[in-house]
Design an enzyme around this catalytic site. Structure first.
Site, PDB file in Angstrom:
ATOM      1  N   ASP A 381       0.871  -1.161   0.000  1.00 52.77           N
ATOM      2  CA  ASP A 381       0.000   0.000   0.000  1.00 52.77           C
ATOM      3  C   ASP A 381       0.915   1.220   0.000  1.00 52.77           C
ATOM      4  O   ASP A 381       2.110   1.102   0.250  1.00 52.77           O
ATOM      5  CB  ASP A 381      -0.845  -0.070   1.281  1.00 52.77           C
ATOM      6  N   ARG A 556       4.948  17.764  -3.015  1.00 53.16           N
ATOM      7  CA  ARG A 556       3.711  17.927  -3.779  1.00 53.16           C
ATOM      8  C   ARG A 556       3.482  19.409  -3.918  1.00 53.16           C
ATOM      9  O   ARG A 556       3.544  20.151  -2.942  1.00 53.16           O
ATOM     10  CB  ARG A 556       2.539  17.303  -3.027  1.00 53.16           C
ATOM     11  N   THR A 636      -2.480   1.150  -4.618  1.00 54.37           N
ATOM     12  CA  THR A 636      -2.946   2.237  -3.782  1.00 54.37           C
ATOM     13  C   THR A 636      -4.293   2.735  -4.244  1.00 54.37           C
ATOM     14  O   THR A 636      -4.638   2.650  -5.423  1.00 54.37           O
ATOM     15  CB  THR A 636      -1.913   3.390  -3.775  1.00 54.37           C
ATOM     16  N   ASP A 638      -4.899   5.674  -4.060  1.00 54.04           N
ATOM     17  CA  ASP A 638      -4.620   7.077  -4.309  1.00 54.04           C
ATOM     18  C   ASP A 638      -4.579   7.395  -5.803  1.00 54.04           C
ATOM     19  O   ASP A 638      -4.637   6.520  -6.647  1.00 54.04           O
ATOM     20  CB  ASP A 638      -3.281   7.427  -3.669  1.00 54.04           C
ATOM     21  N   ASN A 755      -8.538  -0.907   4.161  1.00 57.21           N
ATOM     22  CA  ASN A 755      -8.683  -1.278   2.756  1.00 57.21           C
ATOM     23  C   ASN A 755      -7.658  -2.317   2.331  1.00 57.21           C
ATOM     24  O   ASN A 755      -7.747  -2.890   1.265  1.00 57.21           O
ATOM     25  CB  ASN A 755      -8.583  -0.042   1.862  1.00 57.21           C
TER      26      ASN A 755
END
Lengths: 1105, 342
Positions: A381, A556, A636, A638, A755
């Site tokens: 993950d 980021r 992931t 994401d 998850n």
């Protein structure tokens, strides 16, 4: 199949659907014993032992006392049954706790408190803030007048942010009181496990008349195990209950895991079994023939003329029992014992303690440590596993000035602080965007401190940072937000929120300054979504360069922009926006289009850089494990670009030109198919090159690929050492694990959130990180560790040692059993093939239980190489991965050794104890002591490191053998009374023992020495290097050199001059990690969209340089 | 360890123990050429003298063996075509005179005690049916005479218990020997030929033979019913079953010295039937040394193994000199040679 849920109808559908009782139990009180026994006896080994034990009850054929098999057998079964019962009882307790939790439901128009297990489909369930949702609900009402409520879905999909859930439009505005009486019907699909989709319709009955059928989506649901947050109350109707909820459906039953080593042992056991059957048949026939030809002449044996009908079977069955020790019953007990010790070593390991939290590593599954050493694929993950899952605002670039570049933290940058206090307009505006342009909800606690609840960790980081810079987002009251800046409060009215979508890659908010009445558009987003929309004339290049610079540092980035709107422009637009928002078809697309009309002519204010810190040691861990031959897949939930960024920063994929990312995108089958084939083609071409090729696939494409192009995707999976799968659901994660497992790879899944639970359960080994996303993963996992970096030690040290030790232990167990069995077989040739046991019951039982099991158990302390050497040369793990230490050929070696040793012991014994010395008990004890001596030396020869315990066990066991036998020999009632004393007084006994040891071990030693020196394995070389001391130092140095050499030699696939490639030119080299963390050229959101895009971004960079 | 474990779960930093951290000090020997060659050379050097001394001890034993089963069958029973059946008929005929006289010559001087053995070849005392057919409980106590164990088919006679029961006792060897040296009869001492432990513990001094060899089917020797089992030493010797089909059992001891070239005359009562299964019967007279009776096997093996060790050591030294190979050379590690192949 559809199901119709009648809201609030007490009499309907009660028996149609199950109640809300959750059950994870495997047994009930009544079926425990039969079911458990059945399960245990479904294992071949157990069936075999039971058969042997039963046969032993027949005194005509048994060579030994049946208790010698029944005792251990019952013990083994009792132990495993007790363990199962305990586990199941714990599951029952946790189910009970969940089932008996009390919830408010509406019955006959009044609210009642009932237990969660009594909820029925159609019941109206009321929840208060921070309640756990007991079953899958469709929202009908919420405290918020607009019908918004917030849920935390961490337990479901592992995402910790808050999600908004909406009341279906038909129910908006229904009064609190009226909700009690609401009636209607919901048409929804049969239960499934897709937590992203819920396609249903609802129609309300009078008086809530609404002619339209109201469509429902997942946005209108509250799913089981989520938590209601920031919402005073909410109310919903149960649509799925019990084990039929989305969570319940996606909860796989964890299957007991069998390690590769276990499977191999089973296989070898099978082979030995076949061998045994062959021996039994051959000896049985020989015995019957001998009996009929020779034994009838032996008058002193007095064979009856006519035997019973089963006479032909007697001799084969006797041999079966005689040879039954070939399969050692002790192997299961010893393996269980050492396995639990491996697990304890993991629990005890001080080097795997997370010092920050004090969380120790824990092995919940004690049976699969060897598999750790044989892992080939690691599926990980991202968030919380590789990263710390803590977003922190680190740097910013506002109107030409870099803040935070000197000390790496903008919040403590004196320049920025002075700019804030001096009230620089640009900086103030920058802070305002940070504070307002979001969907964060501030929660004021009683003591006045403010905490923020955010859907996005980025937003939370920005708001927090703004607060630290004195722009505090204080309160959100309906549409009004209060910002406190230096003691003065500014109020804004939020007019519209232009939501973030992954297509738009930006979000905007339209606010009206309550004082001045000015309408402002605040935007933030990816650079390519913001910068092109700057007003003509603004110099964008500096911002692009800032973005570039930040991206290379692994941060980021978000571009912040601002535009003042004219009143009319806004009014005009607002109408269109409302219209688009209420459209039923293509709503998303139309909204996006409308938003586009407002989001232009931005004034770019600045660039914010946020860090999602990687956990300590992640790149090093991945690099080391890579070297050890492990393949990494990142799964992931994401977004793609975030995943890629993290992948780059933690050595997961290499930046160009060494690495190459291949995208598989697409919404339709055709697209996916084309992409898949293109990627596959590239993979095939590049598989010979020393290039890190990785593919990237998103959840949607993955679903199509798994459904329609499974074969191609499987091939891709085999070819690719690295993969990034983004936006995947928990069950897709599990499917990927399944896919790799079906290709016969050993998989390890590591994750930290709810998850990941399914993937963790599905994988051969599940590792949970006890992290910020709670403990679900850690609880479901076989191993829980505090930090990702401990994985290195878990695999390289614990896994490897466990594998080595079990490999030795299991083969040795067979060796010693075969040794004594071969002697019995040889003896049968000189005892008229009649099935006489040379050894007595006591010796046979004690041989397996005491004499031979103790020394080998201490092999759990054996270390072939020191931990340091293994860490320096992770490649050595290959021996474990490939199963080099336990496979049919090594087993054949042990088989041959036991045959050879049996011949040595037998021949020497019967020749030195011939004629007047050939008394049965004496010969038996001589042969037995010969075996004991040999096995002590075999263990000694195979031990790599002797601790005091090993010496104690090996030599102490030899002494123990004599002590036990002296004691037994001192008992007048025993068959071997005085035997051992007599033997030990004879010089020829000791001379015989020495001869057996020399004759048995000499050739073995010679062979081992020869292989060790002239055919040495890598392990041998490292052992020699480690222990001779000298070259070990140079070993460490040689490697990086040779690797860099290799780097130079590797053909560069892209013919860019190396020095011009930004990848190898970190702008800031303040940290030693900067090279590693340096990024490919990229923009934070959406980079590497496609190959062509990639190359274009390259050329752009080159120009910039 | 358990207490440490319990505490460690709570505390952040557990008590450090070398065992739990798998860091017990360890000695890690490796097979260096010097070590291996030294051990082989020392093995060879120690084994050869042991072997030589063992062999010489074995050579000092004076052993006379006389196979008498065929010779002791009178010539009128040895029709070559039906010899086998004839011999069986002879041995099973209770009326024939089974006395047989053999004359032997002592090759060397034999010092007392000289052990007299009978040796049976191809007699499977280790056969499963046979070896199990006994009841140690019955032999030990008179009270347990009905505890037959696995004595069948020799446990009862007319529903009366047979003591001692079982096939082993039933088939007791019953040839007898009388020995004279140079025509002077010398006694064979049959006292203390059985194990002392058998006399004191395995066989009761108050257990007397009952109903033994009463059935029609007579196996071997009969027992004097007035002598307790513990004093029936021939039985006790016989009951110590042999593990090999060829075995010797002690018949008695001669306490007088026999000079070299002395003429030994043995008068054999040839009663025991080994003819049905073509087994051989031997009479053995043997002296002993510290290794026991004559057995060159161990000595030979020591010399062979010692020689092989020396040979191996020399071979390893030669290989070592011709083709030296440094230990632990990292250049042999494949990943140092080539880029990892993937």
């Amino acid at each position: 199949m559809k199901r119709f849920v009648y809201i609030n109808e007490d009499n309907l559908a009660h028996d149609l659907y199950c109640d809300n009782r959750i059950s994870n139990r495997k047994y009930t009180i009544w079926n425990f014993l039969p079911k458990n026994l059945w399960e245990q006896f479904s294992r071949f080994m157990n069936q075999y032992f039971l058969l042997i034990a039963c046969l032993q009850l027949w005194s005509l054929i048994t060579p030994v006392n049946p208790a010698s098999t029944w005792g251990p057998l019952i013990f083994i079964f009792a132990v495993s049954a007790t363990k199962e019962a305990w586990d199941d009882y714990n599951r029952y307790l946790s189910d009970k706790k969940a089932n008996e939790k009390e919830v408010w439901i509406v019955k006959q128009g009044t609210k009642k408190l009932i237990q969660a297990q009594d909820i029925r489909v159609g019941n109206l369930v009321w929840l208060r803030e921070n309640d756990e949702v007991p079953c899958d609900l469709v929202l009908l009402g919420a405290a918020d007048p607009q019908g918004i409520c917030y849920v935390e879905t961490a337990a479901l999909d592992g995402e910790t942010d808050l999600k908004t859930r909406l009341i279906p439009p038909a129910c908006v505005g229904i009064d609190f009181e009226l909700l009690h009486k609401i009636k209607g019907v919901i048409e929804c699909p049969s239960p499934d496990k897709d937590i992203r989709r819920f396609d249903a319709n609802m129609r309300l009955f009078p008086p809530f008349l609404d002619n339209d059928v109201c469509p429902l989506t997942i946005k209108n649901t509250l799913l089981q195990s989520c938590y209601l947050r920031n919402t005073e109350w909410a109310c919903g109707v149960a649509v799925y209950t019990g084990n039929e909820t989305k969570l319940g459906m996606s909860r796989g039953i964890p299957e007991p895991k069998l390690t590769a080593v276990d499977a191999m042992i089973d296989k070898l056991t099978g082979a030995i079994f076949v061998f045994q059957i062959v021996v039994v048949i051959v000896l049985g026939i020989a015995g019957n023939v001998w009996k009929d030809t020779e034994a009838r002449k032996l008058w002193y044996v007095r064979y009856p003329k006519e035997g019973p009908w089963y006479e032909l079977l007697v001799i084969p069955l006797r041999f079966e029992l005689l040879c039954s020790i070939m399969i050692p019953i002790s192997i299961k007990v010893s393996l269980d014992l050492v396995k639990s010790l491996y697990a304890k070593f993991i629990d005890w390991d001080d080097q795997m303690v997370d010092l920050e939290t004090g969380i120790r590593s824990h092995a919940a599954n004690t049976a699969i440590s060897e598999d750790l050493g044989q892992v080939e694929y690691i599926l990980t993950d991202k968030t919380g596993t590789l990263t710390e899952n803590k977003m922190i605002f680190k740097r910013c670039f506002v109107s030409g000035t870099f803040y935070g570049n000197e000390n790496g933290d903008a919040l403590t940058d004196a320049e920025l602080l002075s700019a804030v206090s001096s009230g620089s307009t640009d900086v103030i505006r920058f802070l305002k965007v940070m504070a307002i342009c979001n969907t964060v909800i501030p929660v004021q606690s009683k003591n006045g401190s403010i905490s923020y609840k955010a859907q996005s960790q980025d937003e939370e980081a920005l708001v927090r940072a703004a607060a630290r810079l004195h722009m505090v987002f204080v309160n959100k009251n309906g549409n009004f937000v209060d910002i406190k800046f230096n003691a003065s409060t500014i109020q804004y009215e939020v007019l519209d929120i232009l939501e973030f979508t992954s297509d738009r890659k930006r979000m905007s908010i339209v606010v009206k300054d309550s004082q001045s009445g000015k309408i402002i558009l605040l935007s933030k987003g990816a650079d390519e979504a913001i910068l092109p929309h700057a007003y003509t004339g603004q110099q964008v290049r500096t911002y692009a360069e800032a973005v570039e610079q930040y991206a290379q540092l692994g941060l980021r980035t978000l571009c912040l922009a601002w535009r003042e709107l004219e009143d009319e422009e806004y009014q005009e637009w607002a109408v269109m926006f409302k219209e688009a928002n209420s459209s039923l078809v293509d709503r998303e697309w139309r909204v996006a289009e409308v938003c586009q009309r407002l989001e232009h002519d931005f004034e770019i204010i600045g660039v914010a850089a946020i860090e999602d810190r990687l956990q300590d040691g992640v790149p090093e861990t991945i690099e080391t494990l890579r070297k050890a031959g492990l393949n990494f897949w990142m799964l992931t939930g994401d977004k793609q670009n975030t995943a890629i960024q993290i992948a780059l920063s933690c050595n997961f994929v290499s930046p160009e030109p060494k690495g190459q990312l291949l995208m598989i995108n697409g919404k339709t089958e055709d697209e996916v198919c084309r992409n898949l084939e293109r990627v596959l083609l590239t993979m095939r071409i590049t598989s010979s090159e020393p290039k890190d090729v990785a593919f990237v696939i998103d959840g949607w494409a993955l679903e199509i690929a798994l459904k329609h192009y499974r074969k191609a995707f499987t091939e891709l999976a085999i070819l690719s050492r690295t993969a990034i799968c983004c936006r995947v659901t928990p069950s897709q994660k599990a499917q990927l694990v399944e896919l790799l497992k079906s290709c016969d790879y050993r998989t390890l899944a590591i994750g930290d959130g709810g998850n990941d639970v399914r993937m963790i359960q599905q994988a051969d080994i599940g590792v949970g990180i006890s992290g910020r996303e709670g403990l679900q993963a850690a609880r479901a996992a076989d191993y829980s560790i505090g930090k990702f970096r401990f994985l290195k030690r878990l695999i390289l040290v614990h896994g490897r040692y466990s594998y080595n030790r079990t490999a030795f232990l299991s083969q040795y167990s067979f060796y010693k059993s075969l040794l004594i069995c071969f002697i019995q077989i040889f003896f049968s040739f000189i005892s008229g093939v009649s099935g006489t046991s040379l050894f007595n019951s006591v010796s046979l039982m004690a041989y397996n239980v005491f004499y031979t099991s103790v020394p080998v158990l201490v092999s759990v302390l054996d270390k072939d190489l020191s931990e340091r050497t293994v860490m320096q040369h992770p490649q050595i793990l290959f021996y474990c991965q490939a199963g080099r230490l336990l496979n049919p050929s090594t087993f054949a070696g042990w088989f041959g050794r036991s045959l050879f040793h049996a011949i040595v012991v037998f021949v020497i014994t019967i020749h030195s104890y011939a004629f007047e010395k050939s008394e049965m008990e004496e010969v038996s004890m001589v042969a037995l002591s010969g075996c004991i001596w040999l096995q002590a030396f075999v263990v000694a020869l195979e031990t790599n490191s002797f601790t005091i315990l090993q010496h104690l066990a090996i030599w102490g066991n030899l002494v123990g053998f004599y002590v036990i036998n002296w004691i037994v020999s001192a008992l007048p009632s025993s068959g071997m009374y005085t035997i051992m004393f007599r033997l030990c007084r004879q010089p020829s006994y000791w001379i015989t023992m020495i001869l057996i040891v020399a004759g048995g071990m000499g050739p073995v030693l010679a062979l081992k020495y020869f292989r060790y020196t002239y055919r040495s394995s890598k392990i041998n070389i490292l052992q020699q290097a480690e222990r001779l001391g000298g070259p070990i130092l140079s070993l460490g140095n040689i490697e990086p050199q040779s690797r860099s050499l290799e780097k130079d030699l590797s053909p560069l696939s892209i013919s860019l001059p190396k020095n011009r490639n930004p990848v190898y030119e970190p702008l800031l080299s303040d940290s030693p990690n900067s090279t590693r963390r340096s990024f490919g050229p990229g923009v934070p959101f959406d980079f590497f969209q496609s190959q062509s895009r990639l190359s274009s971004s390259y050329s752009r960079n080159c120009k910039d340089n | 360890m358990s207490s440490g474990d319990g505490a460690s779960k709570k505390s952040k930093k557990p008590r450090y123990s070398r065992f739990t951290q798998q860091e017990l000090p360890a000695c890690k020997p490796i097979l260096t050429p010097a070590l291996v060659m030294a051990s082989f050379i020392s093995l060879g050097i120690t084994f050869i003298p042991i072997g030589v001394s063992h062999l010489s001890a074995s050579e000092q034993v004076v052993e006379i063996r006389e196979q008498y089963d065929e010779i002791c069958v009178p010539s009128n029973y040895t029709n070559p075509t039906t010899a086998h059946q004839e011999r069986i008929r002879f041995i099973q005929d209770s009326r024939t005179d089974k006395t047989c006289t053999r004359t032997l010559t002592a090759p060397h001087k034999m010092k007392p005690p000289i052990f007299v053995y009978y040796q049976l070849d191809d007699f499977y005392q280790n056969h499963r049916r046979y070896v199990k057919s006994r009841s140690d409980k019955q032999y030990r106590k008179p009270r347990s005479e009905t505890e037959y164990g696995d004595c069948d088919p020799e446990s009862t006679f007319n529903n009366m218990p047979i003591v001692p029961c079982g096939l082993i006792a039933w088939s007791l060897f019953n040839d007898t020997y009388r020995i004279s040296v140079n025509d002077i009869a010398i006694p064979i001492n049959k006292k203390d030929i059985a194990w002392k432990s058998d006399k004191t513990h395995k066989f009761g001094s108050d257990v007397f033979p009952k109903n033994f060899q009463n059935s029609d089917l007579v196996g071997g020797a009969k027992l004097n019913e007035s002598i307790p089992l513990s004093e029936q030493e021939d039985l006790l010797v016989w009951m110590r079953t042999a593990a090999l089909p060829t075995f010797r059992k002690l018949y008695g001891r001669i306490e007088t010295e026999i000079e070299a070239r002395d003429r030994i005359t043995v008068v054999i009562q040839n009663n025991y039937n080994t003819y049905s299964f073509r087994g051989k019967k031997n009479l053995v007279l043997s002296t002993t040394t510290w290794i026991g009776g004559k057995n060159p096997f161990l000595g030979q093996m020591y010399i062979i193994v010692g020689g092989l060790c020396l040979f191996l050591a020399i071979a390893f030294i030669i290989v070592y000199l011709i083709k030296p190979r440094p230990l632990g050379d990292p250049s042999y590690l494949s990943w140092n040679k080539n880029p990892p192949a993937h």
